[in-house]
Design a protein around this motif. Structure first.
Motif, PDB file in Angstrom:
ATOM      1  N   SER A  93       3.550  -5.527   6.221  1.00 40.44           N
ATOM      2  CA  SER A  93       4.207  -6.830   6.345  1.00 40.44           C
ATOM      3  C   SER A  93       3.176  -7.922   6.124  1.00 40.44           C
ATOM      4  O   SER A  93       1.995  -7.729   6.389  1.00 40.44           O
ATOM      5  N   TYR A  94       3.659  -9.068   5.639  1.00 43.56           N
ATOM      6  CA  TYR A  94       2.807 -10.251   5.556  1.00 43.56           C
ATOM      7  C   TYR A  94       3.336 -11.278   6.538  1.00 43.56           C
ATOM      8  O   TYR A  94       4.550 -11.523   6.567  1.00 43.56           O
ATOM      9  N   PRO A  95       2.472 -11.899   7.312  1.00 43.39           N
ATOM     10  CA  PRO A  95       2.950 -12.977   8.193  1.00 43.39           C
ATOM     11  C   PRO A  95       3.355 -14.189   7.369  1.00 43.39           C
ATOM     12  O   PRO A  95       2.648 -14.571   6.442  1.00 43.39           O
ATOM     13  N   ILE A  96       4.518 -14.721   7.677  1.00 42.96           N
ATOM     14  CA  ILE A  96       4.990 -15.939   7.006  1.00 42.96           C
ATOM     15  C   ILE A  96       5.343 -16.912   8.133  1.00 42.96           C
ATOM     16  O   ILE A  96       6.417 -16.806   8.715  1.00 42.96           O
ATOM     17  N   GLY A  97       4.458 -17.816   8.430  1.00 46.41           N
ATOM     18  CA  GLY A  97       4.694 -18.745   9.546  1.00 46.41           C
ATOM     19  C   GLY A  97       4.910 -17.973  10.829  1.00 46.41           C
ATOM     20  O   GLY A  97       4.068 -17.161  11.223  1.00 46.41           O
ATOM     21  N   SER A 139       7.662 -12.675   9.718  1.00 43.42           N
ATOM     22  CA  SER A 139       6.862 -11.893   8.781  1.00 43.42           C
ATOM     23  C   SER A 139       7.768 -11.278   7.722  1.00 43.42           C
ATOM     24  O   SER A 139       8.969 -11.107   7.927  1.00 43.42           O
ATOM     25  N   LEU A 140       7.156 -10.982   6.596  1.00 45.84           N
ATOM     26  CA  LEU A 140       7.886 -10.404   5.473  1.00 45.84           C
ATOM     27  C   LEU A 140       7.533  -8.924   5.395  1.00 45.84           C
ATOM     28  O   LEU A 140       6.378  -8.563   5.142  1.00 45.84           O
ATOM     29  N   HIS A 141       8.540  -8.084   5.635  1.00 46.17           N
ATOM     30  CA  HIS A 141       8.319  -6.650   5.654  1.00 46.17           C
ATOM     31  C   HIS A 141       8.432  -6.123   4.215  1.00 46.17           C
ATOM     32  O   HIS A 141       9.540  -5.958   3.706  1.00 46.17           O
ATOM     33  N   VAL A 142       7.313  -5.882   3.557  1.00 45.31           N
ATOM     34  CA  VAL A 142       7.322  -5.561   2.121  1.00 45.31           C
ATOM     35  C   VAL A 142       7.474  -4.058   1.884  1.00 45.31           C
ATOM     36  O   VAL A 142       8.283  -3.636   1.061  1.00 45.31           O
ATOM     37  N   LEU A 143       6.689  -3.263   2.570  1.00 43.91           N
ATOM     38  CA  LEU A 143       6.796  -1.802   2.420  1.00 43.91           C
ATOM     39  C   LEU A 143       7.341  -1.227   3.724  1.00 43.91           C
ATOM     40  O   LEU A 143       6.781  -1.455   4.796  1.00 43.91           O
ATOM     41  N   SER A 160      10.041  -7.828  -9.860  1.00 46.60           N
ATOM     42  CA  SER A 160       8.992  -8.709  -9.370  1.00 46.60           C
ATOM     43  C   SER A 160       9.217  -8.970  -7.883  1.00 46.60           C
ATOM     44  O   SER A 160      10.329  -9.237  -7.457  1.00 46.60           O
ATOM     45  N   GLY A 161       8.160  -8.853  -7.106  1.00 45.85           N
ATOM     46  CA  GLY A 161       8.264  -9.097  -5.664  1.00 45.85           C
ATOM     47  C   GLY A 161       8.684  -7.881  -4.866  1.00 45.85           C
ATOM     48  O   GLY A 161       8.847  -7.955  -3.648  1.00 45.85           O
ATOM     49  N   SER A 162       8.836  -6.728  -5.540  1.00 50.38           N
ATOM     50  CA  SER A 162       9.298  -5.538  -4.821  1.00 50.38           C
ATOM     51  C   SER A 162       8.164  -4.835  -4.059  1.00 50.38           C
ATOM     52  O   SER A 162       8.411  -3.853  -3.365  1.00 50.38           O
ATOM     53  N   GLY A 163       6.940  -5.313  -4.214  1.00 52.85           N
ATOM     54  CA  GLY A 163       5.839  -4.738  -3.427  1.00 52.85           C
ATOM     55  C   GLY A 163       4.954  -3.772  -4.202  1.00 52.85           C
ATOM     56  O   GLY A 163       4.134  -3.074  -3.613  1.00 52.85           O
ATOM     57  N   LYS A 164       5.071  -3.766  -5.528  1.00 49.66           N
ATOM     58  CA  LYS A 164       4.274  -2.838  -6.345  1.00 49.66           C
ATOM     59  C   LYS A 164       2.772  -3.098  -6.177  1.00 49.66           C
ATOM     60  O   LYS A 164       2.001  -2.165  -5.964  1.00 49.66           O
ATOM     61  N   SER A 165       2.395  -4.365  -6.313  1.00 48.96           N
ATOM     62  CA  SER A 165       0.959  -4.678  -6.208  1.00 48.96           C
ATOM     63  C   SER A 165       0.458  -4.434  -4.793  1.00 48.96           C
ATOM     64  O   SER A 165      -0.651  -3.921  -4.602  1.00 48.96           O
ATOM     65  N   THR A 166       1.281  -4.793  -3.822  1.00 53.47           N
ATOM     66  CA  THR A 166       0.915  -4.531  -2.420  1.00 53.47           C
ATOM     67  C   THR A 166       0.613  -3.048  -2.236  1.00 53.47           C
ATOM     68  O   THR A 166      -0.404  -2.669  -1.649  1.00 53.47           O
TER      69      THR A 166
END
Ligand code: ADP
Ligand code: MG
Length: 234
Positions: free
Chosen positions: A10-14, A17-21, A40-46
């Motif tokens: 997850s990434y904290p957003i304020g 948090s954004l749960h990516v994987l 795009s934005g599906s978490g591939k790079s993460t």
């Protein structure tokens, strides 16, 4: 080669948090060539960055070549990265003020390899990607495809077990993309290199041997395919 279980990020957003994987399971054997697809934005790079130890998962297991990757300090992570992994990026990530030879030699410098051997190794890999004649040229004097070849030579120079490529053809036209994919296919079939390629392009994914599709933080589909052989100079 690698085994991943119940991976979360997850990434904290304020305040939230954004749960990516959201619980990824993936095993890859030596010699595979795998496409990781998703919009795009599906978490591939993460995902690739976690595999590449450039980022850390919040939860789950990750074993790379029998080494559990967890709570590594920066120094340990750097050692494993150098030892196991070669990276290829969409934007090449070459150092602008260094020539092709210097760009390829640089990771060897960080491994404490002596100057003469660094040069010889760098030349060997530049020749392999067909760019020995361009060794003394700066990235600004090279085409996109040539820059990516230098980046591939750099990735290969430390003889990695696993090559990680994030949209390696994303900045290239389709003919040049085919050349790069043909080269990666040869590395895979002739030298048995294990390769993971993040892409959102179906044509590129079809040139791999297996497609893993990410959606909404999980693996939606994971299938072996009949690899399309890339036609260089298509
Ligand atoms: P992809 O590579 O599939 O396009 P990414 O892994 O880059 O996707 O990003 C997945 C999601 O996580 C996106 O919504 C993106 O905005 C978000 N994200 C990526 N990196 C960060 C970060 N460092 N901080 C906050 N959000 C991020
Ligand atoms: Mg990405």
């Amino acid at each position: 080669m690698l085994k991943i279980q119940k991976l979360h990020k997850s990434y904290p957003i304020g305040e939230t948090s954004l749960h990516v994987l959201k619980g990824i399971d993936l095993s890859v054997e030596k010699g595979e060539m795998v496409a990781i697809m998703g919009s795009s934005g599906s978490g591939k790079s993460t995902f690739l960055n976690i595999i590449g130890m450039l980022d850390e998962a919040d939860d789950g297991e990750y074993i790379l070549d029998e080494v559990p990757i967890k709570n590594l300090n920066e120094k340990k992570a750097a050692i494993y990265r150098n030892k196991f992994l070669g990276f290829i990026f969409q934007s090449f990530n070459l150092i602008n003020y260094k020539n092709a030879l210097e760009n390829v030699s640089l990771p060897l410098y960080y491994q404490g390899i002596k100057r003469k051997e660094r040069q010889n190794t760098a030349k060997f890999y530049l020749e392999k990607v067909g760019l020995l004649d361009w060794a003394l040229h700066l990235p600004s004097e090279l085409s996109g495809g040539q820059k990516q070849r230098v980046a591939i030579a750099r990735a290969l120079a430390s003889n990695p077990k696993l090559i990680l490529a994030d949209e390696p053809t994303g900045a290239l036209d389709s003919n040049t993309s085919c050349d790069i994919m043909a080269f990666l296919q040869r590395l895979n079939t002739e030298e048995g290199k294990t390769i993971l390629i993040v892409t959102h392009e179906k044509d590129i994914a079809n040139m791999c041997k297996r497609i893993v599709r990410l959606k909404d933080g999980v693996i939606l589909e994971d299938k072996f395919i009949n690899q399309v052989i890339a036609n260089p100079n298509a």
